[in-house]
Enzyme design. Structure first.
Site, PDB file in Angstrom:
ATOM      1  N   ASN A 232      -4.220   3.930  11.939  1.00 36.89           N
ATOM      2  CA  ASN A 232      -5.327   4.385  11.091  1.00 36.89           C
ATOM      3  C   ASN A 232      -6.599   3.621  11.457  1.00 36.89           C
ATOM      4  O   ASN A 232      -6.590   2.782  12.360  1.00 36.89           O
ATOM      5  CB  ASN A 232      -4.975   4.203   9.614  1.00 36.89           C
ATOM      6  CG  ASN A 232      -4.638   2.758   9.306  1.00 36.89           C
ATOM      7  OD1 ASN A 232      -5.460   1.876   9.438  1.00 36.89           O
ATOM      8  ND2 ASN A 232      -3.381   2.506   8.929  1.00 36.89           N
TER       9      ASN A 232
ATOM     10  N   ASP B 201       2.026   4.455   6.287  1.00 34.86           N
ATOM     11  CA  ASP B 201       3.055   4.884   5.338  1.00 34.86           C
ATOM     12  C   ASP B 201       4.230   5.550   6.043  1.00 34.86           C
ATOM     13  O   ASP B 201       5.285   5.726   5.456  1.00 34.86           O
ATOM     14  CB  ASP B 201       2.451   5.853   4.315  1.00 34.86           C
ATOM     15  CG  ASP B 201       1.465   5.152   3.410  1.00 34.86           C
ATOM     16  OD1 ASP B 201       1.774   4.029   2.976  1.00 34.86           O
ATOM     17  OD2 ASP B 201       0.361   5.699   3.169  1.00 34.86           O
TER      18      ASP B 201
ATOM     19  N   LYS C 128       8.347   6.447  28.240  1.00 34.44           N
ATOM     20  CA  LYS C 128       7.278   7.406  27.922  1.00 34.44           C
ATOM     21  C   LYS C 128       7.847   8.827  27.884  1.00 34.44           C
ATOM     22  O   LYS C 128       8.522   9.248  28.834  1.00 34.44           O
ATOM     23  CB  LYS C 128       6.167   7.295  28.973  1.00 34.44           C
ATOM     24  CG  LYS C 128       4.978   8.151  28.630  1.00 34.44           C
ATOM     25  CD  LYS C 128       3.876   8.044  29.655  1.00 34.44           C
ATOM     26  CE  LYS C 128       2.826   9.098  29.379  1.00 34.44           C
ATOM     27  NZ  LYS C 128       1.912   9.256  30.486  1.00 34.44           N
TER      28      LYS C 128
ATOM     29  N   PHE D 135      -4.736  -3.078  -2.201  1.00 29.99           N
ATOM     30  CA  PHE D 135      -5.934  -2.302  -1.862  1.00 29.99           C
ATOM     31  C   PHE D 135      -5.571  -0.825  -1.903  1.00 29.99           C
ATOM     32  O   PHE D 135      -4.430  -0.462  -1.616  1.00 29.99           O
ATOM     33  CB  PHE D 135      -6.440  -2.669  -0.455  1.00 29.99           C
ATOM     34  CG  PHE D 135      -7.371  -3.840  -0.471  1.00 29.99           C
ATOM     35  CD1 PHE D 135      -6.913  -5.103  -0.772  1.00 29.99           C
ATOM     36  CD2 PHE D 135      -8.730  -3.661  -0.206  1.00 29.99           C
ATOM     37  CE1 PHE D 135      -7.778  -6.186  -0.814  1.00 29.99           C
ATOM     38  CE2 PHE D 135      -9.608  -4.732  -0.244  1.00 29.99           C
ATOM     39  CZ  PHE D 135      -9.133  -6.003  -0.543  1.00 29.99           C
TER      40      PHE D 135
ATOM     41  N   LYS E  68      -1.313   3.218  -8.561  1.00 28.31           N
ATOM     42  CA  LYS E  68      -0.704   2.241  -7.647  1.00 28.31           C
ATOM     43  C   LYS E  68      -0.596   0.862  -8.308  1.00 28.31           C
ATOM     44  O   LYS E  68       0.387   0.157  -8.128  1.00 28.31           O
ATOM     45  CB  LYS E  68      -1.541   2.109  -6.364  1.00 28.31           C
ATOM     46  CG  LYS E  68      -1.302   3.241  -5.416  1.00 28.31           C
ATOM     47  CD  LYS E  68      -2.154   3.125  -4.172  1.00 28.31           C
ATOM     48  CE  LYS E  68      -2.111   4.447  -3.432  1.00 28.31           C
ATOM     49  NZ  LYS E  68      -3.082   4.537  -2.353  1.00 28.31           N
TER      50      LYS E  68
ATOM     51  N   LYS F 200       3.091  -0.636  -8.586  1.00 28.44           N
ATOM     52  CA  LYS F 200       3.409  -1.823  -7.788  1.00 28.44           C
ATOM     53  C   LYS F 200       3.248  -3.110  -8.592  1.00 28.44           C
ATOM     54  O   LYS F 200       3.252  -4.205  -8.027  1.00 28.44           O
ATOM     55  CB  LYS F 200       2.547  -1.849  -6.522  1.00 28.44           C
ATOM     56  CG  LYS F 200       2.743  -0.587  -5.658  1.00 28.44           C
ATOM     57  CD  LYS F 200       2.122  -0.669  -4.279  1.00 28.44           C
ATOM     58  CE  LYS F 200       2.244   0.671  -3.556  1.00 28.44           C
ATOM     59  NZ  LYS F 200       1.944   0.621  -2.145  1.00 28.44           N
TER      60      LYS F 200
HETATM   61  O1  C5P Z   1      -0.764   3.064   1.363  1.00 30.62           O
HETATM   62  P1  C5P Z   1      -1.169   2.756  -0.038  1.00 30.62           P
HETATM   63  O2  C5P Z   1      -2.501   3.376  -0.394  1.00 30.62           O
HETATM   64  O3  C5P Z   1      -0.102   2.984  -1.043  1.00 30.62           O
HETATM   65  O4  C5P Z   1      -1.479   1.177  -0.039  1.00 30.62           O
HETATM   66  C1  C5P Z   1      -1.692   0.472  -1.240  1.00 30.62           C
HETATM   67  C2  C5P Z   1      -1.336  -0.963  -1.074  1.00 30.62           C
HETATM   68  O5  C5P Z   1       0.040  -1.079  -0.680  1.00 30.62           O
HETATM   69  C3  C5P Z   1      -2.139  -1.707  -0.015  1.00 30.62           C
HETATM   70  O6  C5P Z   1      -2.419  -2.989  -0.546  1.00 30.62           O
HETATM   71  C4  C5P Z   1      -1.208  -1.781   1.174  1.00 30.62           C
HETATM   72  O7  C5P Z   1      -1.435  -2.967   1.925  1.00 30.62           O
HETATM   73  C5  C5P Z   1       0.175  -1.788   0.526  1.00 30.62           C
HETATM   74  N1  C5P Z   1       1.194  -1.092   1.334  1.00 30.62           N
HETATM   75  C6  C5P Z   1       2.345  -1.773   1.698  1.00 30.62           C
HETATM   76  N2  C5P Z   1       3.308  -1.146   2.422  1.00 30.62           N
HETATM   77  C7  C5P Z   1       3.184   0.137   2.789  1.00 30.62           C
HETATM   78  C8  C5P Z   1       2.025   0.859   2.408  1.00 30.62           C
HETATM   79  C9  C5P Z   1       1.058   0.196   1.684  1.00 30.62           C
HETATM   80  O8  C5P Z   1       2.467  -2.943   1.362  1.00 30.62           O
HETATM   81  N3  C5P Z   1       4.139   0.722   3.507  1.00 30.62           N
END
Ligand code: C5P
Length: 397
Positions: free
Chosen positions: A206, A275, A285, A319, A333, A337
């Protein structure tokens, strides 16, 4: 005794520097005066040497070879660089990185908080160039004690009068305190994107540059914390004082974060963790002809979610990079979380966010209280975030 560097430049208000020295001494600080050459034409360095008990530095660039590197040694010792009074010239030099005398060279060598108290004629102070220089320095994390309106040396009345010494000293003491506010704490920061490989040359990633996470790590260091920075691929230089760990994939990031989790008091997950990853990764490859076939993806481990289950009294910050319903999604979130704080931003706004030096965020706390920032540099945003984290720690203690 803690040492403060007091830069003195050539404004008529220079005599007020004497009171600033006295006030710091009353609080048990030692002051090392650094004068510009023009300042030494207004007042003899002898006065400052006598008052501070340390020989005032004027311009050793003209002196002994050994003195020429004195700025580096001294820069490591001081807890604060205060410039009072600061002229338009000094501010302009700092803002543009000109380092042609001791004071301006010293500024480029210090790692401590920097505080500037401008003093000049109103027209000079309000001039666009001066204001732009001040904005630029603020964006780099330099603090200012704004001058006041009043009677000026040029017999005008207006903006540009040096702030009262007690206000300058109070702000200096606050900054020194702040530079130790996370002493004894371990801060774990994740930054940057992750790369999920399809084969040795292709990956899913990303737009994250890592800037926000690196600034948070720098700011935590400036506040005296022990910092562990776990970063995905980023072109940035990690802060020297951080324990640095470079990873590629979400799984590697999870492993590194878990390794350091127990000793961390504060965990800031600024990384844009992918994600998804490819269900299957090839060690060779993949041929073009085969790429057209169906490629399936599967979720990566949600690191933050897993950490939140064993969080205890640690402060957990997430974040949320969103493109729609920013606040709503961020609150979801935060709850899912079990976070102490989530920092949300709209990544569709091209002025800020991904790859930019600027950001505009909403800091959302449990209960839904939200603080919306202005558009600021990522340095300023990191200061705001850590201020809020310190408030949370204060409440937990
Ligand atoms: O991807 P998402 O918007 O859910 O990310 C929210 C938070 O979760 C961010 O702080 C990101 O660093 C964390 N995250 C994570 N593991 C993932 C996806 C996101 O710890 N696989």
């Amino acid at each position: 005794m803690t040492l403060i560097a007091l830069g003195v430049s050539s404004s008529i208000s220079i005599y007020k520097s004497c009171e600033i020295i006295r006030r710091f001494q009353e609080k048990d600080f030692q002051v090392q005066v650094i004068m510009t050459k023009n300042a030494s034409r207004l007042i003899s360095p002898l006065l400052f040497s006598a008052l501070s008990g340390r020989e005032a530095i004027v311009d050793p660039f003209e002196g002994q070879q050994s003195e020429r590197i004195a700025h580096v040694a001294l820069a490591k010792e001081v807890a604060l660089l205060l410039v009072a009074p600061a002229t338009a010239n000094v501010i302009g030099k700092f803002a543009s990185g000109v380092a042609d005398d001791f004071l301006s060279t010293f500024y480029t060598a210090v790692n401590c908080p920097v505080l500037i108290a401008p003093a000049m004629n109103e027209a000079m102070y309000l001039h666009r160039q001066t204001q732009q220089n001040i904005r630029r320095l603020k964006g780099l994390g330099v603090r200012f004690v704004e001058p006041e309106r009043g009677y000026l040396a040029c017999k005008d009345t207006g903006w540009g009068r040096l702030a009262p010494p007690e206000r300058i000293v109070d702000e200096g003491l606050r900054l020194i305190k702040k530079s130790r506010s996370l002493k004894g704490k371990t801060v774990l920061v994740t930054a940057g994107p992750t790369r999920e490989f399809l084969d040795p040359v292709r990956f899913l990633t990303n737009r994250s540059s890592g800037k926000m996470g690196y600034e948070l790590a720098e700011e935590a260091i400036r506040r005296g914390a022990d910092v562990i920075l776990v970063s995905g691929p980023s072109p940035l230089f990690p802060p020297q004082e951080a324990k640095f760990s470079q990873v590629q994939t979400a799984e590697e990031m999870e492993k590194e974060v878990s390794k350091h989790f127990t000793k961390a008091d504060i965990i800031i997950m600024a990384a844009a963790v992918s994600d998804f990853k490819f269900a299957e990764a090839s060690s060779k490859k993949i041929k073009k002809e085969k790429l057209g076939e169906k490629i399936s993806i599967v979720p990566t481990p949600d690191i933050l979610l897993k950490l939140s289950r064993k969080k205890g009294s640690k402060v957990l910050v997430g974040f949320a990079a969103e493109t729609e319903n920013v606040a709503e999604n961020a609150v979801k979130k935060l709850k899912a979380k079990n976070l102490d704080m989530i920092v949300a931003n709209n990544v569709l706004d091209e002025r800020v966010g991904f790859e930019s030096d600027f950001n505009q965020v909403s800091i959302i706390l449990p209960g839904g209280r939200a603080i919306r920032s202005e558009k600021m540099t990522k340095i300023e945003i990191s200061q705001l975030i850590l201020d809020k984290i310190e408030e949370i720690i204060g409440k937990k203690c």
